[in-house]
Design an enzyme around this catalytic site. Structure first.
Site, PDB file in Angstrom:
ATOM      1  N   HIS A 170       9.189  -0.455   5.687  1.00  0.00           N
ATOM      2  CA  HIS A 170       7.974  -0.262   4.904  1.00  0.00           C
ATOM      3  C   HIS A 170       8.241  -0.381   3.408  1.00  0.00           C
ATOM      4  CE1 HIS A 170       5.408   1.273   8.294  1.00  0.00           C
ATOM      5  NE2 HIS A 170       6.618   1.380   8.821  1.00  0.00           N
ATOM      6  N   ASP A 373       7.356  -1.832  -4.707  1.00  0.00           N
ATOM      7  CA  ASP A 373       6.695  -1.209  -3.561  1.00  0.00           C
ATOM      8  C   ASP A 373       6.681  -2.182  -2.395  1.00  0.00           C
ATOM      9  OD1 ASP A 373       5.459   0.935  -2.324  1.00  0.00           O
ATOM     10  OD2 ASP A 373       3.947   1.161  -3.886  1.00  0.00           O
TER      11      ASP A 373
END
Length: 467
Positions: A170, A373
């Protein structure tokens, strides 16, 4: 291997193809309540549709025994593996979040390396592998979530488990230069190769992973982008994670209107992030400060609401970012606030997800501006929450994984304070027609590639692998 029975109740068979889906993640909901946000919510949505078994860490104890403890069932079963207090410090706070997290977020300067912490990480990964091996059936799919378990697949192969195993990260993937700071860099390729599918958020991450693998003399690239390493074939692919857009849109529409006591013409800007150095919060505050300093006389007075609940407070780097952010927030309000106006509202605690959905819908702009991110689903939640007739504007960092899919946002470089503050000004003054056009383009992608699309896409590819 025999089927594991806990509390006299066997885990249910919930077929994915012909076997169960077994998901492994560090966090797991300990009750039947729907989890709020992030990886945990994504996995809840995935397993609700697919069924199967979700394995996660128990609360730390003095002694950690092998096996699983069943904690609940419903649409799927849930079970925990044991972890000691010392392992929590070494495996979780140490190697996972003081080595892997900063490394994968392109901050090798923040690595806090300890051999004992890697030993704790390896011990927990071996225990998780043994727990899976004790309950897995030949046709089960195993889906490992995130950086806490990079060694589990390798340990499963050593135990003779031939099932199809997928890994989804992730977070971003480090580039070949950064990854050299990892003491176990020589083992990273073998950890990846033990999976059948390595799923990453973006094509940028796939490129980084492929470059790392090319530096491994034992790895060979095949036609179609597959890799061969020591007789194991595996693929590295992009599967950008989505949200349950339909559900979140309904939640936002039904949410009570938050009473923020703002003037009718006062723009509301919002940011929602974990308190983490990767989120670019200080740079975001500084850009807002620059906007306030250059704001045209007579313009409406905006309020920026930043929600940033703390996490990993025992890690030194997180304590430092918290202190820096609080100093910056105080300085901004000291310079710009008036008796009837507080330009920056900084909330350092958890806020209910339904209330956040209502805040998204009320906001005129969202600032989603990380320095690094994997995806950042806040961007997608904000878009899903909007009133299509009068939508807010998404300001999005180039460094968010979501930027690959969401180019109709106002894309910014969070390190460039002046252009960032210009984007804030543009968002506040953007005409309705342009806001609608941008939102419509963003909305189509968010609703088309939702959480179900992500789950189905990954599991379809994993199911196609010949075990």
């Amino acid at each position: 291997m025999s089927e594991l029975v806990i509390d006299d109740a066997p885990f249910s068979d919930s077929p994915v193809g012909t076997g169960r889906l077994i998901v492994v993640s560090n966090r797991i909901p300990k009750s039947n309540e729907v989890p709020a946000g992030g990886l945990v919510n994504a996995m809840h949505e995935a397993l609700t549709g697919a069924g199967g078994l979700w394995i996660g860490a128990a609360d730390p104890t003095e002694q950690a025994l092998d096996g699983l403890t069943k904690i609940g069932s419903g649409d799927y079963d849930r079970a925990t593996f044991a972890i000691t207090e010392a392992e929590h410090i070494g495996y979780y706070l140490g190697y996972s979040n003081s080595v892997l997290w900063p490394l994968f977020h392109h901050r090798p300067d923040l690595l806090d390396i300890s051999e004992s912490e890697f030993e704790a990480y390896a011990a927990v990964n071996r225990r998780v592998a043994r727990a899976i091996a004790s309950t897995v059936k030949p046709d089960d799919l195993i889906w490992i979530q995130d950086y806490h378990f990079l060694m589990v697949a390798q340990e499963l192969r050593a135990l003779g488990i031939a099932n199809r195993i997928g890994l989804f990260l992730h977070i971003p993937f480090p580039n070949p230069t950064d990854v050299m700071a990892l003491p176990q860099v020589a083992a990273l390729s073998s950890w990846l190769a033990a999976h059948d599918i390595v799923g990453l958020q973006t094509m940028r991450d796939v490129t980084s992973a492929n470059e790392v693998l090319r530096h491994d003399p034992k790895a060979q690239v095949l036609r179609g982008g597959k890799w061969l390493r020591e007789n194991r074939t595996f693929s590295v692919l992009s599967f950008p994670i989505g949200i349950d857009a339909e559900k979140f849109a309904k939640t936002a529409e039904a949410a009570r209107k938050p009473d923020l006591q703002l003037a009718d013409d006062a723009p509301l800007l919002i940011g929602v992030d974990r308190l983490d150095y990767s989120k670019g919060l200080v740079q975001r505050f500084e850009a807002f400060d620059d906007y306030l300093s250059r704001r045209a006389k007579g313009d409406p007075r905006p309020t920026f609401l930043q929600i940033a609940p703390p996490s990993r407070e025992d890690v030194a780097a997180y304590q430092e970012i918290r202190e820096e952010l609080e100093r910056t927030a105080g300085s901004i309000n000291g310079a710009h606030a008036d008796l009837d106006w507080t330009p920056l509202r900084y909330v350092r605690r958890h806020v209910d997800r339904d209330l956040i959905a209502g805040l998204y819908r009320r906001a005129d702009a969202a600032l989603v501006t990380p320095l690094a991110d994997g995806m950042n689903i806040v961007a997608k939640e904000f878009v899903a929450a909007q009133d299509a007739e009068d939508p807010g504007v998404l300001i999005l960092s180039h460094f968010a994984g979501a930027a690959e899919q969401m180019d109709a946002a106002l894309l910014i470089n969070p390190f460039d304070k002046r252009s960032f503050s210009d984007a804030i000004d543009r968002a506040i003054h953007m005409p309705l027609e342009e806001r609608r056009e941008r939102h419509q383009a963003l909305r189509e992608g968010v609703f088309e590639k939702d959480i179900r699309w992500w789950t189905d896409s990954f599991l379809a590819r994993l199911s196609q692998v010949r075990p």
